[in-house]
Enzyme design. Structure first.
Site, PDB file in Angstrom:
ATOM      1  N   SER A  80       0.835  -1.193   0.000  1.00  0.00           N
ATOM      2  CA  SER A  80       0.000   0.000   0.000  1.00  0.00           C
ATOM      3  C   SER A  80       0.879   1.255   0.000  1.00  0.00           C
ATOM      4  O   SER A  80       1.708   1.423  -0.893  1.00  0.00           O
ATOM      5  CB  SER A  80      -0.960  -0.035   1.206  1.00  0.00           C
ATOM      6  OG  SER A  80      -1.972   0.937   1.062  1.00  0.00           O
ATOM      7  N   GLU A  98      -1.380  -2.795  -8.311  1.00  0.00           N
ATOM      8  CA  GLU A  98      -2.599  -3.154  -7.578  1.00  0.00           C
ATOM      9  C   GLU A  98      -3.142  -1.883  -6.931  1.00  0.00           C
ATOM     10  O   GLU A  98      -2.423  -0.895  -6.786  1.00  0.00           O
ATOM     11  CB  GLU A  98      -2.302  -4.218  -6.519  1.00  0.00           C
ATOM     12  CG  GLU A  98      -1.395  -3.780  -5.384  1.00  0.00           C
ATOM     13  CD  GLU A  98      -2.108  -3.047  -4.251  1.00  0.00           C
ATOM     14  OE1 GLU A  98      -3.282  -3.336  -3.964  1.00  0.00           O
ATOM     15  OE2 GLU A  98      -1.460  -2.163  -3.648  1.00  0.00           O
ATOM     16  N   HIS A 156      -4.463  -5.429  -1.750  1.00  0.00           N
ATOM     17  CA  HIS A 156      -5.331  -5.237  -0.592  1.00  0.00           C
ATOM     18  C   HIS A 156      -6.338  -6.390  -0.494  1.00  0.00           C
ATOM     19  O   HIS A 156      -6.990  -6.735  -1.470  1.00  0.00           O
ATOM     20  CB  HIS A 156      -6.068  -3.912  -0.697  1.00  0.00           C
ATOM     21  CG  HIS A 156      -5.183  -2.718  -0.524  1.00  0.00           C
ATOM     22  ND1 HIS A 156      -4.287  -2.311  -1.487  1.00  0.00           N
ATOM     23  CD2 HIS A 156      -5.050  -1.861   0.518  1.00  0.00           C
ATOM     24  CE1 HIS A 156      -3.646  -1.230  -1.053  1.00  0.00           C
ATOM     25  NE2 HIS A 156      -4.091  -0.938   0.156  1.00  0.00           N
TER      26      HIS A 156
END
Length: 359
Positions: A151, A256, A328
């Site tokens: 992230s 992502e 995630h």
């Protein structure tokens, strides 16, 4: 770079009518400087993690949940690791885990500490890009350690891969995985520890690892290898135009994201396309992408996420796979960033071509 510098200095000398000897020494100096600056640092792999090693918790982005981090600590101790962290780990400043200089200093302290084998940022959130200019990338290169996370931690992965030449690890964070009630999802846990503790060259992820319902899809067929780079798409874009931006030449690009609409993903991909970041890639791995739950549903005429990816990649001359189980979510398989990897749609597998750690 060397050729361009020579051309520039040639023009400069002619303009000033400098002596030939002066010209010669200027050329020699610029060649030495250019070559040394381009090859200053070499790729470094951290030593593999072993039972008994010391792991440091840190907070370079958002502030941490003490109960989740305590559970993660407990589980790591049960596996035989020693855990250390600063007394101020659970500080917060707005939505950040403390002021920028505090978060940067904490990270650098652990890289310089010879007793620390691995650094585990507690979570992502926001804030990593704010400390990029406060870090010493030469020190990080001189003190290679296992560095994990995903992230917002993507900003640090890209900077460490590019400026410190350090192999890093896109993995679940302690707060969401090790610190979850049920712990890491079983397959994610298997790959997490295999990646960090095994120095053998046998790490591969079959496309059907989670069964047909979650099978990796092929957008463009092929077999290709390159240096695996990337992470969270919005974080990749956040560093564009800076010295910290991602290098994608001869790479397998992994992306992502979470909580994004197709049009926003479209915007990010267009930014990378306009910057030429798809020109030198050898393959693309598209991980999990999810929508923001509170957002209004798509209009019937809107593109789906998959349609957006097809618009950008369906005519590519390199293999492209979609719905890869990283990103995630509970099913988050760990990937090393900075080493050679291969996409093989013929054999339906993604694999590493070298170990990311040394004995």
């Amino acid at each position: 770079n060397v050729l361009q510098n020579i051309l520039n200095i040639t023009y400069f000398c002619k303009a000033l009518n400098l002596h030939k000897i002066t010209f010669f020494y200027l050329i020699l100096a610029i060649m030495i400087f250019s070559c040394s600056s381009d090859s200053k640092l070499e790729l470094v792999k951290p030593a593999r993690l072993e039972v008994g090693d010391t792991i440091a918790f840190c907070a370079p982005s958002g502030f941490l949940d003490s109960s989740r981090m305590s559970l993660a600590k407990k589980r790591l101790i049960e596996k035989g690791f020693h855990i250390v962290y600063d007394d101020s780990l659970f500080r917060n400043w707005g939505y950040l885990a403390g002021k920028d200089i505090i978060r940067a200093n904490e990270l650098m302290t652990y890289f310089e500490d010879k007793s620390i084998k691995a650094i585990f940022p507690g979570t992502g959130g926001y804030g990593a890009t704010r400390i990029l200019s406060l870090l010493d990338y030469n020190i990080i290169n001189d003190n290679p350690k296992i560095f994990i996370g995903f992230s917002d931690i993507t900003a640090l992965h890209i900077a460490f891969n590019g400026l410190s030449k350090l192999v890093t690890f896109h993995t679940p964070n302690p707060m969401y995985g090790l610190g979850s009630d049920k712990g890491l999802e079983p397959i994610s846990e298997l790959y997490f520890w295999s990646l960090l503790m095994n120095s053998e060259d046998d790490y591969e992820i079959p496309f059907d690892i989670y069964g047909d319902s979650l099978k990796v899809k092929t957008l463009v067929e092929g077999v290709s290898s390159g240096i695996l780079v990337g992470g969270n798409l919005s974080l990749i874009c956040s560093a564009m135009g800076s010295m910290y931006e991602i290098s994608t030449d001869n790479s397998i690009l992994f992306i992502e994201d979470v909580g994004e609409s197709p049009y926003r993903v479209d915007r990010y991909l267009q930014e990378l396309k306009l910057a030429g970041k798809f020109d030198g890639v050898k393959g693309v791995v598209i991980g999990r992408f999810s929508r923001r739950r509170s957002e209004a549903p798509d209009k019937p005429t809107d593109f789906t996420m998959e349609e957006v990816f097809k618009q950008y990649f369906s005519k590519s001359e390199f293999p492209v796979i979609y719905n890869f189980p990283s990103g995630h979510g509970a099913k988050n398989i760990s990937l090393p960033l900075g080493i050679l990897a291969e996409i093989n749609t013929d054999n339906q597998v993604f694999r590493l071509l070298e170990s990311p750690v040394r004995n």
